[in-house]
Write an enzyme that holds these catalytic residues in place. Structure first.
Site, PDB file in Angstrom:
ATOM      1  N   GLU A 169       0.836  -1.203   0.000  1.00  0.00           N
ATOM      2  CA  GLU A 169       0.000   0.000   0.000  1.00  0.00           C
ATOM      3  C   GLU A 169       0.863   1.243   0.000  1.00  0.00           C
ATOM      4  O   GLU A 169       0.563   2.222  -0.673  1.00  0.00           O
ATOM      5  CB  GLU A 169      -0.931  -0.003   1.232  1.00  0.00           C
ATOM      6  CG  GLU A 169      -2.024   1.074   1.203  1.00  0.00           C
ATOM      7  CD  GLU A 169      -1.591   2.423   1.775  1.00  0.00           C
ATOM      8  OE1 GLU A 169      -2.337   3.400   1.566  1.00  0.00           O
ATOM      9  OE2 GLU A 169      -0.519   2.522   2.414  1.00  0.00           O
ATOM     10  N   ASP A 206      -8.065   2.059   7.243  1.00  0.00           N
ATOM     11  CA  ASP A 206      -6.695   2.582   7.259  1.00  0.00           C
ATOM     12  C   ASP A 206      -6.622   3.664   8.330  1.00  0.00           C
ATOM     13  O   ASP A 206      -7.644   4.027   8.923  1.00  0.00           O
ATOM     14  CB  ASP A 206      -6.306   3.133   5.874  1.00  0.00           C
ATOM     15  CG  ASP A 206      -4.793   3.090   5.636  1.00  0.00           C
ATOM     16  OD1 ASP A 206      -4.026   3.089   6.630  1.00  0.00           O
ATOM     17  OD2 ASP A 206      -4.373   3.074   4.463  1.00  0.00           O
TER      18      ASP A 206
END
Lengths: 340, 340
Positions: B206, B229
């Site tokens: 990511e 997140d």
């Protein structure tokens, strides 16, 4: 043995003005071996131990117990701690580091806003220390005040790691290495009588040594230190100051002291006769308790015997283990020489 | 394992972008008993699925990423390792920083810095350019190149500690804290009779551009995705952050998020009294895996639930456990609310 003592000492907290934990530990170690013990209003610990002979000159070894750290200056309404430095710290080494605050050793971190929210300009410059803060996880001022107080000292993370080809990482190697050497000496048989001054507040101007020297009144003193190594890539020649792996450091001068030439020559001769590597500092940087000891009373002959330390005054000081052991070895040889 | 304990375990694992093996193995074995299927794809994503067994059931994708920011060895000079970045490293964090070089066996190292004694005030106020920094592993040039050749990944040597009341402080909480959240939500849901299939995707890479999630979302073809997140929590020097730590799950609202789904999550949080805070996410890119997942295949109904975190991309990231619990509750409540 020397390494165990050093590692134990580095884990203790003793930011300048708050050396109690270090002093208590050393006192416990040396109590059974000492012939006389003194303390004073500055918190110095002075230990006398008789040796095989009493030399003409009164000898004093000197190492400081204090380490650089932070001091809490205020608490914000939302529970963060503002701070200043106790001793000289490059503020680049404290941002994003863990610290332990006050007698309760409360965990905190030196926070700063996330890199994502900074401007290109801010990323290149470090915030001023007065704009930094310690986050102890308190939800507001009242909760913070239950755990810490203005004036509390904060020390760096105390994890010790041995790594690479004989290196050790710890906080406060400057100057627990000198303290470790002195503890080991006190616990052994000495060739001659010797005073040992474990001093306070060196990092804020050799304040402990100023009065310790007046109390002991030595004729001759050796200052045992950890000193500034800048031997990292990108630094060339004399700018490296001294190098890990090149031996114990016998400086001719620093910012506070021009060391006694005869004393230094004796140390160099003993090192060379006994196969101990030595080097000098290639830059006039830093200072030691030697400056005040030398000018104490009617004057003292002073030399320094140091260990090169990388990342000095940071949470991640690095020293070569064999050079810490060589500091002890060379002091022993020196005391034997003084007994002659 | 409790949520906080699992988070601490995950934080301590080393898994920088592209080198997430140990994190993947840990989570795969942890979820083994809860999932009907567990697999890994070509980018190393960890995919665990629980089937509800009902025909035509929708697939709900839960995503959090397993990678952390880190470094990669690019060479050695005089035995000190040079390095490049894996992800958005805050270069101000580097001086006097402890790292773990992920060689076989791993090597401890310190990013060295110059002693403050030889620096000017001007020099001390500037962040050091990363190409002037090196990792000290205490080895010679030959040994260093052999032990840690080019391409060896490196992470911060840090763990995860309790901070204050109900908070955690450590490295890689971005996004392992959220990985722990979706793992716990998945575990809770796996014990129940559901009307949808649930996939727990712990994705790779990511931090270098949502690469793992891009291919995982293509391969899985979910109907609905909830991306979890971290987001910025307010700090004394970062008031511009949009969320507060300790005030609940941050439910994203903006173009990168399906509005109806966001509204539904907010309504559920209100109904179930789950602490939450709406967070505006301007622009088409939330900076999270939602960016990739929303436009996977022919489009995915995507929500973003964020965990407020202070000091992002440092080794001392701070999160509140209560915020993590709120997200677990919200995800579980959402999936439980789905009808056939």
């Amino acid at each position: 043995m020397m390494l165990d003592t050093l590692e134990t000492l580095c884990c203790l907290e003793g930011v300048s003005g708050g050396e109690d934990e270090v002093r208590d530990y050393i006192l416990e170690r040396v109590l059974p071996c000492a012939d006389e013990i003194r303390t004073d209003p500055l918190g110095n610990l002075m230990v006398f131990k008789k040796g095989a002979v009493t030399p003409e000159k009164r000898i004093m070894l000197c190492a400081h117990m204090d380490e650089v750290g932070l001091i809490v200056t205020s608490i914000t309404e939302d529970g963060y701690l503002r701070f200043d430095q106790a001793g000289g710290i490059d503020r680049r080494v404290i941002i994003g580091k863990k610290v332990f605050v006050g007698p309760g050793r409360i965990l905190g971190v030196v926070g700063s806003k996330a890199v994502h929210m900074t401007t290109a300009e801010q990323r290149k410059k470090l915030p001023e220390m007065r704009d930094m803060f310690i986050d102890i996880g308190a939800k507001d001022k009242a909760e913070a005040e239950k755990q810490v107080h203005i004036g509390d000292l904060a020390a760096f993370d105390d994890r010790v790691v041995r790594f690479g080809d004989g290196f050790v990482k710890a906080k406060a190697i400057d100057d627990r290495v000198g303290c470790a050497t002195m503890v080991e000496l006190i616990e052994s048989e000495l060739p001659c009588d010797c005073w040992f001054a474990f001093t306070t507040q060196e990092e804020v101007g050799s304040r402990g040594a100023t009065v310790a020297a007046r109390s002991i009144q030595p004729d001759l003193a050796l200052v045992l230190e950890g000193t500034t190594a800048a031997d990292i890539p990108g630094t060339e020649g004399a700018g490296r100051v001294c190098l890990l792996g090149s031996g114990v450091v016998l400086p001719f001068m620093d910012r506070g002291t021009i060391y006694d030439k005869d004393l230094r020559a004796t140390l160099i001769r003993l090192a060379e006769e006994n196969g101990i590597s030595w080097q000098t500092k290639s830059m006039i940087a830093g200072g030691t308790d030697g400056s005040v000891v030398q000018r104490s009373g009617a004057g003292t002959e002073v030399a320094a015997l140091s260990v090169a330390v990388r990342n000095i005054h940071s949470p991640a000081c690095v020293a070569k283990i064999s050079e810490c052991e060589d500091q002890l070895k060379l002091v022993r040889l020196f005391l034997a020489e003084m007994a002659k | 394992m409790e949520l906080a304990e699992l988070t601490k375990c995950l934080s301590g694992l080393a898994g920088p972008s592209g080198f997430e093996e140990s994190v993947r193995e840990y989570i795969s074995s942890y979820l083994h008993h809860a999932a009907d299927e567990i697999r890994t794809d070509a980018l190393g994503n960890m995919i665990a699925i629980k089937r509800c067994g009902k025909p035509g059931a929708k697939l709900i994708l839960l995503d959090a990423h397993m990678d952390e920011i880190g470094f990669i060895v690019t060479g050695a000079k005089d035995g000190f390792l040079s390095f490049g970045m894996l992800g958005g490293v805050d270069q101000r964090m580097l001086p006097a920083r402890e790292v773990m070089v992920l060689s076989d066996p791993p090597l401890y190292g310190v990013i060295d810095t110059m002693p403050p004694h030889v620096l000017t005030a001007e020099e001390k106020s500037k962040a050091i350019e990363p190409d002037k920094l090196f990792i000290d592993v205490g080895l010679t040039q030959e040994e260093a190149l052999k032990a840690a050749p080019q391409g060896t990944p490196v992470v911060y040597a840090a763990g995860c500690d309790d901070l204050g009341q109900g908070q955690l402080c450590g490295k890689a909480l971005d996004d392992r804290a959220c990985a722990a959240v979706i793992i716990k939500a998945f575990e809770r849901l796996a014990d129940q009779e559901l009307n949808a299939d649930v996939c727990c995707l712990v994705s790779t890479q990511e931090e270098v551009g949502h690469r793992g999630a891009t291919v995982a979302a293509f391969g899985l073809e979910p109907d609905i995705a909830i991306v979890v997140d971290v987001t910025h929590g307010k700090t004394p020097d970062g008031r511009e952050a949009l969320t507060d730590c300790g005030k609940g799950a941050a439910i994203g609202i903006g173009p990168n998020i399906n509005t109806a789904l966001a509204r539904q999550l907010i309504a559920l949080a209100e109904e179930k009294k789950i602490p939450y805070q709406p967070e505006a996410v301007p622009g088409g890119n939330s900076g999270t895996n939602a960016h990739a997942i929303q436009v996977a295949r022919t489009g995915v109904v995507t929500a973003l639930i964020s965990l407020p975190l202070k000091y992002m991309h440092t080794p001392v990231e701070v999160v509140h456990i209560s915020d993590m619990e709120a997200i677990v509750d919200l995800i579980a409540a959402y999936v439980e609310s789905l009808e056939v």
